[in-house]
Design a protein around this motif. Sequence first.
Motif, PDB file in Angstrom:
ATOM      1  N   GLU A   1      43.632  38.264  39.117  1.00  0.00           N
ATOM      2  CA  GLU A   1      44.757  37.389  38.775  1.00  0.00           C
ATOM      3  C   GLU A   1      44.249  35.964  38.656  1.00  0.00           C
ATOM      4  O   GLU A   1      43.461  35.503  39.478  1.00  0.00           O
ATOM      5  CB  GLU A   1      45.837  37.491  39.850  1.00  0.00           C
ATOM      6  CG  GLU A   1      46.493  38.853  39.845  1.00  0.00           C
ATOM      7  CD  GLU A   1      47.889  38.816  40.435  1.00  0.00           C
ATOM      8  OE1 GLU A   1      48.385  37.713  40.732  1.00  0.00           O
ATOM      9  OE2 GLU A   1      48.461  39.895  40.592  1.00  0.00           O
ATOM     10  N   TYR A   2      44.722  35.297  37.632  1.00  0.00           N
ATOM     11  CA  TYR A   2      44.282  33.919  37.399  1.00  0.00           C
ATOM     12  C   TYR A   2      45.080  32.965  38.280  1.00  0.00           C
ATOM     13  O   TYR A   2      46.272  33.155  38.513  1.00  0.00           O
ATOM     14  CB  TYR A   2      44.505  33.528  35.929  1.00  0.00           C
ATOM     15  CG  TYR A   2      43.720  34.358  34.946  1.00  0.00           C
ATOM     16  CD1 TYR A   2      42.440  34.832  35.261  1.00  0.00           C
ATOM     17  CD2 TYR A   2      44.249  34.664  33.692  1.00  0.00           C
ATOM     18  CE1 TYR A   2      41.722  35.582  34.351  1.00  0.00           C
ATOM     19  CE2 TYR A   2      43.535  35.415  32.778  1.00  0.00           C
ATOM     20  CZ  TYR A   2      42.272  35.877  33.112  1.00  0.00           C
ATOM     21  OH  TYR A   2      41.568  36.619  32.215  1.00  0.00           O
TER      22      TYR A   2
ATOM     23  N   THR B   1      39.672  33.211  39.060  1.00  0.00           N
ATOM     24  CA  THR B   1      40.184  34.581  39.126  1.00  0.00           C
ATOM     25  C   THR B   1      40.070  35.091  40.552  1.00  0.00           C
ATOM     26  O   THR B   1      39.004  34.992  41.162  1.00  0.00           O
ATOM     27  CB  THR B   1      39.395  35.508  38.191  1.00  0.00           C
ATOM     28  OG1 THR B   1      39.394  34.948  36.880  1.00  0.00           O
ATOM     29  CG2 THR B   1      40.011  36.900  38.149  1.00  0.00           C
TER      30      THR B   1
ATOM     31  N   TRP C   1      40.221  38.406  42.763  1.00  0.00           N
ATOM     32  CA  TRP C   1      40.113  39.854  42.582  1.00  0.00           C
ATOM     33  C   TRP C   1      40.629  40.588  43.803  1.00  0.00           C
ATOM     34  O   TRP C   1      40.411  40.151  44.924  1.00  0.00           O
ATOM     35  CB  TRP C   1      38.648  40.246  42.355  1.00  0.00           C
ATOM     36  CG  TRP C   1      38.099  39.740  41.055  1.00  0.00           C
ATOM     37  CD1 TRP C   1      37.355  38.608  40.872  1.00  0.00           C
ATOM     38  CD2 TRP C   1      38.251  40.336  39.775  1.00  0.00           C
ATOM     39  NE1 TRP C   1      37.028  38.454  39.552  1.00  0.00           N
ATOM     40  CE2 TRP C   1      37.570  39.510  38.844  1.00  0.00           C
ATOM     41  CE3 TRP C   1      38.902  41.479  39.304  1.00  0.00           C
ATOM     42  CZ2 TRP C   1      37.517  39.800  37.485  1.00  0.00           C
ATOM     43  CZ3 TRP C   1      38.842  41.766  37.954  1.00  0.00           C
ATOM     44  CH2 TRP C   1      38.159  40.926  37.058  1.00  0.00           C
TER      45      TRP C   1
ATOM     46  N   GLN D   1      45.164  52.478  31.985  1.00  0.00           N
ATOM     47  CA  GLN D   1      44.778  51.132  31.537  1.00  0.00           C
ATOM     48  C   GLN D   1      45.991  50.326  31.095  1.00  0.00           C
ATOM     49  O   GLN D   1      46.103  49.143  31.381  1.00  0.00           O
ATOM     50  CB  GLN D   1      43.795  51.235  30.364  1.00  0.00           C
ATOM     51  CG  GLN D   1      42.354  51.151  30.795  1.00  0.00           C
ATOM     52  CD  GLN D   1      41.401  51.564  29.689  1.00  0.00           C
ATOM     53  OE1 GLN D   1      41.798  52.158  28.685  1.00  0.00           O
ATOM     54  NE2 GLN D   1      40.134  51.251  29.876  1.00  0.00           N
TER      55      GLN D   1
ATOM     56  N   ASP E   1      45.997  39.944  35.384  1.00  0.00           N
ATOM     57  CA  ASP E   1      45.644  39.261  34.143  1.00  0.00           C
ATOM     58  C   ASP E   1      44.394  39.862  33.525  1.00  0.00           C
ATOM     59  O   ASP E   1      44.176  39.783  32.325  1.00  0.00           O
ATOM     60  CB  ASP E   1      45.399  37.777  34.428  1.00  0.00           C
ATOM     61  CG  ASP E   1      46.636  37.129  35.023  1.00  0.00           C
ATOM     62  OD1 ASP E   1      47.712  37.288  34.430  1.00  0.00           O
ATOM     63  OD2 ASP E   1      46.526  36.496  36.087  1.00  0.00           O
ATOM     64  N   THR E   2      43.556  40.434  34.367  1.00  0.00           N
ATOM     65  CA  THR E   2      42.339  41.065  33.878  1.00  0.00           C
ATOM     66  C   THR E   2      41.951  42.162  34.861  1.00  0.00           C
ATOM     67  O   THR E   2      42.388  42.147  36.009  1.00  0.00           O
ATOM     68  CB  THR E   2      41.210  40.017  33.703  1.00  0.00           C
ATOM     69  OG1 THR E   2      40.056  40.669  33.195  1.00  0.00           O
ATOM     70  CG2 THR E   2      40.868  39.331  35.017  1.00  0.00           C
ATOM     71  N   GLN E   3      41.185  43.147  34.365  1.00  0.00           N
ATOM     72  CA  GLN E   3      40.823  44.280  35.217  1.00  0.00           C
ATOM     73  C   GLN E   3      39.351  44.613  35.023  1.00  0.00           C
ATOM     74  O   GLN E   3      38.793  44.338  33.971  1.00  0.00           O
ATOM     75  CB  GLN E   3      41.654  45.528  34.859  1.00  0.00           C
ATOM     76  CG  GLN E   3      43.153  45.373  35.010  1.00  0.00           C
ATOM     77  CD  GLN E   3      43.801  44.747  33.782  1.00  0.00           C
ATOM     78  OE1 GLN E   3      43.229  44.754  32.696  1.00  0.00           O
ATOM     79  NE2 GLN E   3      44.983  44.190  33.956  1.00  0.00           N
ATOM     80  N   SER E   4      38.767  45.221  36.050  1.00  0.00           N
ATOM     81  CA  SER E   4      37.398  45.707  35.880  1.00  0.00           C
ATOM     82  C   SER E   4      37.170  46.924  36.766  1.00  0.00           C
ATOM     83  O   SER E   4      38.002  47.248  37.617  1.00  0.00           O
ATOM     84  CB  SER E   4      36.391  44.602  36.208  1.00  0.00           C
ATOM     85  OG  SER E   4      36.328  44.429  37.609  1.00  0.00           O
TER      86      SER E   4
END
Length: 404
Positions: free
Chosen positions: A210-211, A237, A239, A317, A323-326
């Motif tokens: 999350e930003y 970010t 995590w 997915q 906001d972003t995933q890894s």
Amino acid sequence: MARKAHPNSSASKQPILSAEVLDGSRGGLAAAGSEQSSGVIDAQLVSSLESQSVSAPCTACGSPRAGDSKFCAACGAPLEIADPSAVVAGNSGSSVSAVPNHMFKCQNCGSEVATSLDQRSYVCPFCDSTYVTEISVSRSGRQRPEFVIGFAVTSQDAEEKFLEWLRRNSWFRPGDLAVKAISEKQRGVYLPFWHFSVHAASSWSARIGEYWYRTEHYTTRDSKGNTVRRTRTVTETEWFPLSGHHNRYYHGFLVPATKGISEAEARAIHPFQLASLTRYRPYFLAGWMAEEYSVEMPEAMEKTKEEFRQRQVAEIQRFLPGDTQSNLSVNTEFDVTGSDLMLLPVHVLSYRYRDKVYRFLVNGQTGKVVGEKPYSATRIGVAVAVILAVILIVFVVALVMSAR
Ligand SMILES: [Zn+2]
Ligand SMILES: [Zn+2]
């Protein structure tokens, strides 16, 4: 220091250890095949397989009849209440038995076809080869089909569809194409498909980012060379780990088990309305041909699982928060609740023109047509030459006019 609000993200700053992102409902329709690949075909939902009553198919067109209706729903012909084993359907003309009693293997394309047509010689319906050998009808270890969709499109209708389809852009057809002789090569063939009902249970884990935005003070020099203090916003970010389960029940997907036509052709001839599936009875094949499956069940099941494995990953997915995933890792277990071999009706017309095989297919249930036709290089060349000549003349005329 300000956190950017995100509709999908949790309001809490505490790391979430586990979340149920999606709960697949049993029997729900899977997402339509945008991620379709690898020989699995989306089809209509299978319904009421067991509840359908089965009686002898229409003697005029071979399509199955529902209950004890007096007229055929497909062609309107009056139906006789007859002993199913005596019913004749399909390409009548030569003598026909209700049960396939001949089987041949094409030495050219490898397809194996069963038929009840009594002919002295056979031609492969898929590659127009006469290099076929008769083989034994009853071979042990072969699975019998469970379900079938009868032919609703008659051979005559299919032939008319071919002629009409060929007539389009007919000027570009080679002049020596023996259309009438070709149209007689059409055969109604039941093609084999595998179908699996599968429950997919996935466990997944990922890192969700999350930003958040940090205000930073820094010193720099302005245009006059003075030292000044400025501020800027820096995106950071945060995590946190997230894991969950995603379950879904899949059915209505078909894996072609045919060797006679390509996977692309099998996909192009779809869809079939699987709601009309009926329990297989040998008399459905009377007067038609039926291809033996040449993709074994375990192989087809692996293809199905691979497709659903990918769909599970794609769905997870899509629903991941943040906001972003890894580091998404998905482990999917399958519970196969049903596997069926189905026979679906297709009119196949294969012919050779200058040593190339062309195929024209008609979906025997819906009438959808798929095919490739020969084009005359000479005629296309003539057309291109005419167009170029016209352009040249216009150009020359324009040049002459402007020179005056
Ligand atoms: Zn009929
Ligand atoms: Zn063949």
